[in-house]
Write an enzyme that holds these catalytic residues in place. Sequence first.
Site, PDB file in Angstrom:
ATOM      1  N   PRO A 103      42.925  43.328  36.087  1.00  0.00           N
ATOM      2  CA  PRO A 103      43.633  42.180  35.543  1.00  0.00           C
ATOM      3  C   PRO A 103      42.970  40.874  35.981  1.00  0.00           C
ATOM      4  O   PRO A 103      42.518  40.758  37.123  1.00  0.00           O
ATOM      5  CB  PRO A 103      45.040  42.291  36.136  1.00  0.00           C
ATOM      6  CG  PRO A 103      45.136  43.665  36.676  1.00  0.00           C
ATOM      7  CD  PRO A 103      43.752  44.148  36.969  1.00  0.00           C
ATOM      8  N   GLY A 107      44.006  38.013  41.682  1.00  0.00           N
ATOM      9  CA  GLY A 107      43.678  38.308  43.077  1.00  0.00           C
ATOM     10  C   GLY A 107      43.017  39.655  43.283  1.00  0.00           C
ATOM     11  O   GLY A 107      42.853  40.103  44.408  1.00  0.00           O
ATOM     12  N   LEU A 108      42.602  40.313  42.185  1.00  0.00           N
ATOM     13  CA  LEU A 108      41.950  41.617  42.331  1.00  0.00           C
ATOM     14  C   LEU A 108      40.430  41.536  42.152  1.00  0.00           C
ATOM     15  O   LEU A 108      39.762  42.557  42.016  1.00  0.00           O
ATOM     16  CB  LEU A 108      42.549  42.636  41.349  1.00  0.00           C
ATOM     17  CG  LEU A 108      44.002  43.032  41.628  1.00  0.00           C
ATOM     18  CD1 LEU A 108      44.481  44.077  40.638  1.00  0.00           C
ATOM     19  CD2 LEU A 108      44.174  43.577  43.035  1.00  0.00           C
ATOM     20  N   GLY A 109      39.913  40.335  42.127  1.00  0.00           N
ATOM     21  CA  GLY A 109      38.452  40.169  42.134  1.00  0.00           C
ATOM     22  C   GLY A 109      37.781  40.448  40.795  1.00  0.00           C
ATOM     23  O   GLY A 109      36.613  40.865  40.764  1.00  0.00           O
ATOM     24  N   SER A 110      38.482  40.211  39.701  1.00  0.00           N
ATOM     25  CA  SER A 110      37.933  40.585  38.397  1.00  0.00           C
ATOM     26  C   SER A 110      36.596  39.874  38.105  1.00  0.00           C
ATOM     27  O   SER A 110      35.639  40.510  37.662  1.00  0.00           O
ATOM     28  CB  SER A 110      38.990  40.334  37.306  1.00  0.00           C
ATOM     29  OG  SER A 110      38.619  39.329  36.448  1.00  0.00           O
ATOM     30  N   ALA A 112      34.322  38.592  40.171  1.00  0.00           N
ATOM     31  CA  ALA A 112      33.231  39.082  41.026  1.00  0.00           C
ATOM     32  C   ALA A 112      32.819  40.492  40.614  1.00  0.00           C
ATOM     33  O   ALA A 112      31.638  40.843  40.653  1.00  0.00           O
ATOM     34  CB  ALA A 112      33.660  39.069  42.490  1.00  0.00           C
ATOM     35  N   ALA A 113      33.782  41.305  40.189  1.00  0.00           N
ATOM     36  CA  ALA A 113      33.463  42.685  39.804  1.00  0.00           C
ATOM     37  C   ALA A 113      32.647  42.714  38.511  1.00  0.00           C
ATOM     38  O   ALA A 113      31.664  43.458  38.403  1.00  0.00           O
ATOM     39  CB  ALA A 113      34.746  43.497  39.645  1.00  0.00           C
ATOM     40  N   ASP A 154      35.074  37.818  48.148  1.00  0.00           N
ATOM     41  CA  ASP A 154      35.201  38.696  46.973  1.00  0.00           C
ATOM     42  C   ASP A 154      33.872  39.353  46.626  1.00  0.00           C
ATOM     43  O   ASP A 154      33.787  40.574  46.473  1.00  0.00           O
ATOM     44  CB  ASP A 154      35.699  37.901  45.753  1.00  0.00           C
ATOM     45  CG  ASP A 154      37.187  37.629  45.805  1.00  0.00           C
ATOM     46  OD1 ASP A 154      37.756  37.743  46.899  1.00  0.00           O
ATOM     47  OD2 ASP A 154      37.782  37.313  44.754  1.00  0.00           O
TER      48      ASP A 154
END
Length: 328
Positions: A103, A107-110, A112-113, A154
Amino acid sequence: MSTASAPGKIILFGEHAVVYGQPALAVPVTQVRAEATVIEKAPKEKGKAGEIEIYARDLRRRYTLSKAAANDPLALAVRLTLDFLQLPITNNAFTVSITSTIPRASGLGSGAAVCTAIVRALATHFHAPITNSQVSSIVFETEKLLHGTPSGIDNTVIAYNQPVWFIKGQPPEPFTVAEPFQLLIADTGIASPTKITVGDVRAAWQREPKKYEALFNEIGAISGMARNIITKTNADENYVPAVALVALGMAMKLNHDLLISLGVSSPELDNLVQAALNAGALGAKLSGGGRGGNMLALVTPETSAQVEAALKQAGAVRVLSTTITNNQ
Ligand code: PMV
């Protein structure tokens, strides 16, 4: 065609304070991932300038590198990787196709991923070795576009794909999780750009430096305490796994209270934290930039189902379960 993927991440302890030099702990979350695929164009299409194309499948956006906005992090990831690989942009023609189950702005690092997946897919495609540290450095540049003044946590945890103890400006220290533990990650459903909360904390710190530095120091101390708890093993004297879990939960609660004092929580996050604690979670806190996005609840196999139900009842739009171990 070459594909690479990268996990999401959560910050266990230390967000925001990490921007001011305090330590933080973060772990990858493999249940959600970003994937990038490099697809060569047909030979007749090759050779013209600007033919590198980015296709963000989930957003249904397709654009060429030459037309990308100056602040487009995906385009920057492509450019910096080609620079690193010493490949001229104009002699290449390919599409980088991106998809992600992480998402966004939660805050789940989308961001950077996605950028990590792009860098790795390009390196694989052009048969170039690249270290975790090199991937992390490239992605850090893209994080600056997204976050303004990121600490670098991140890109580090995602590029290294392992639990890390992170202090800004220092090489990351991977850490060993002695006893796996289970977290629920519950999404408020509210998108909250990290750039804004980071900017607000900076403004507040500039107004009242002493007050905020004391809060940052306390958060840093909690990160240190949490690392001790997480890395202690059965071989350590006085180690009792159940007590360690209770202590970890207390550290989460303390960290959440300090994040409230920093002004980055929200009624929705506080509501989910309280619902999790009422339903038997050992600890709970927001994770990441705050004001929306995700929170974490520390659960056991016995409490997991009831805490998950309580979180959904309290308005969580998605609840993921993840077990924190060394082999993410
Ligand atoms: O990307 P997020 O929302 O998980 O936040 C990153 C953590 C912050 O400490 C708030 C910012 C930073 O750069 O470290």
